[in-house]
Write a protein that holds these residues in place. Structure first.
Motif, mmCIF file in Angstrom:
data_model
loop_
_atom_site.group_PDB
_atom_site.id
_atom_site.type_symbol
_atom_site.label_atom_id
_atom_site.label_comp_id
_atom_site.label_asym_id
_atom_site.label_seq_id
_atom_site.Cartn_x
_atom_site.Cartn_y
_atom_site.Cartn_z
ATOM 1 N N TYR A 197 1.016 -1.196 0.027
ATOM 2 C CA TYR A 197 0.152 0.164 0.018
ATOM 3 C C TYR A 197 0.704 1.292 -0.054
ATOM 4 O O TYR A 197 0.290 2.456 0.219
ATOM 5 N N GLN A 198 2.188 0.998 -0.219
ATOM 6 C CA GLN A 198 3.025 2.281 -0.138
ATOM 7 C C GLN A 198 2.638 3.525 -1.049
ATOM 8 O O GLN A 198 2.859 4.588 -0.850
ATOM 9 N N ASP A 199 1.994 3.402 -1.956
ATOM 10 C CA ASP A 199 1.616 4.326 -3.141
ATOM 11 C C ASP A 199 0.399 5.160 -2.423
ATOM 12 O O ASP A 199 -0.301 6.039 -2.975
ATOM 13 N N GLN A 200 -0.521 4.306 -1.753
ATOM 14 C CA GLN A 200 -1.601 4.965 -1.363
ATOM 15 C C GLN A 200 -1.943 5.545 0.201
ATOM 16 O O GLN A 200 -2.494 6.386 0.381
ATOM 17 N N ILE A 201 -0.984 4.944 1.013
ATOM 18 C CA ILE A 201 -1.224 5.348 2.557
ATOM 19 C C ILE A 201 0.074 5.097 3.162
ATOM 20 O O ILE A 201 0.707 4.050 2.974
ATOM 21 N N HIS A 202 0.541 5.940 4.235
ATOM 22 C CA HIS A 202 1.981 5.757 4.764
ATOM 23 C C HIS A 202 1.060 4.812 6.129
ATOM 24 O O HIS A 202 0.277 5.504 7.150
ATOM 25 N N VAL A 203 1.611 3.833 6.323
ATOM 26 C CA VAL A 203 1.526 2.773 7.210
ATOM 27 C C VAL A 203 2.574 2.725 8.113
ATOM 28 O O VAL A 203 3.875 2.540 7.740
#
Ligand SMILES: [Zn+2]
Ligand SMILES: [Zn+2]
Length: 248
Positions: free
Chosen positions: A70-76
């Motif tokens: 999900y790195q391109d969608q949200i900072h986890v």
């Protein structure tokens, strides 16, 4: 809410939903960051309703996989919610330094030698002990923010003035050390004794950084109107300037 820094998943054995379900919900709700902050495991496996020590490698691998996915969608963000247990601090540092769990939340649900539950019935001596231990924990410098400082109002039978004095001692140290304090939406949602209005009124007398977190234990609660929305309204009514974004 643009970020939530306090989230549980089914891995803690008293919440539901996969890590990925929470990340997808965060994306759906338009959050820019979500911290997955499971209750930290202990080598002693004190509690069957917490992640067991042996489960950590699988948990960590799953979290790493999803951070990349999900790195391109949200900072986890990787984090853990921890009691201040002096005997566990080396493990907390190990999780931080070797595995990247950089967000360590102080959530002092049980006292430091594990002889008392801070939700249980208590009087003034236990309230003072809670404050003493939280202050000692804050002074280790390990913890990023303080979750639900007012958790010991659950089951408290002593005088309100005494309890508020203890909360003031905690807030003074948070101010001194620059440690943010959390107004907890899970307590609000669940109608628990916290967040306590008098505590947060008092907090305005200190130069603090306030944040609101969901403390979700089910996916639908990650960014819900009843919990998060209600807590935001609670803070607004009290004139508390909540910080929504941190560079964590
Ligand atoms: Zn929990
Ligand atoms: Zn929590």
């Amino acid at each position: 809410m643009i970020a939530n820094y306090h989230t549980h998943t089914r891995w803690c054995r008293h919440a539901t939903g996969e890590i990925e379900d929470y990340i997808q919900e965060a994306v759906r709700k338009g959050l820019r960051a979500v911290a997955i902050t499971e209750h930290v495991p202990h080598s002693q496996n004190f509690d069957p309703r917490r992640m067991q020590w042996e489960e950590f490698p699988a948990y960590n691998a799953e979290l790493d996989r999803l951070i990349e996915k999900y790195q391109d969608q949200i900072h986890v963000i990787k984090g853990f919610e921890c009691e201040y247990y002096p005997f566990s601090l080396e493990n907390y540092k190990m999780f931080r330094d070797q595995y990247g769990y950089k967000l360590l939340i102080l959530g002092h649900h049980t006292n430091k030698d594990r002889t008392a539950d801070n939700f249980a019935r208590k009087g003034e001596a236990e309230m003072k002990q809670y404050a003493d231990e939280v202050i000692e924990g804050l002074r280790t410098g390990l913890f990023t923010f303080l979750a639900h400082p007012d958790v010991p109002f659950c089951g408290y039978t002593g005088s309100a003035d005494f309890a508020l004095e203890q909360m003031g001692r905690i807030f003074a140290v948070c101010e001194e050390l620059g440690i943010p304090v959390e107004i907890n939406a899970n307590g609000y949602r669940d109608k628990r004794a916290y967040p306590d209005r008098r505590v947060w009124e008092l907090s305005r007398q200190y130069k603090l950084t306030w944040l609101i977190n969901s403390d979700a234990h089910e996916v639908a609660h990650l960014c819900d109107e009843a919990g998060v929305g209600g807590t935001e309204a609670f803070a607004r009514e009290l004139g508390i300037p909540v910080t929504e974004w941190f560079d964590w």
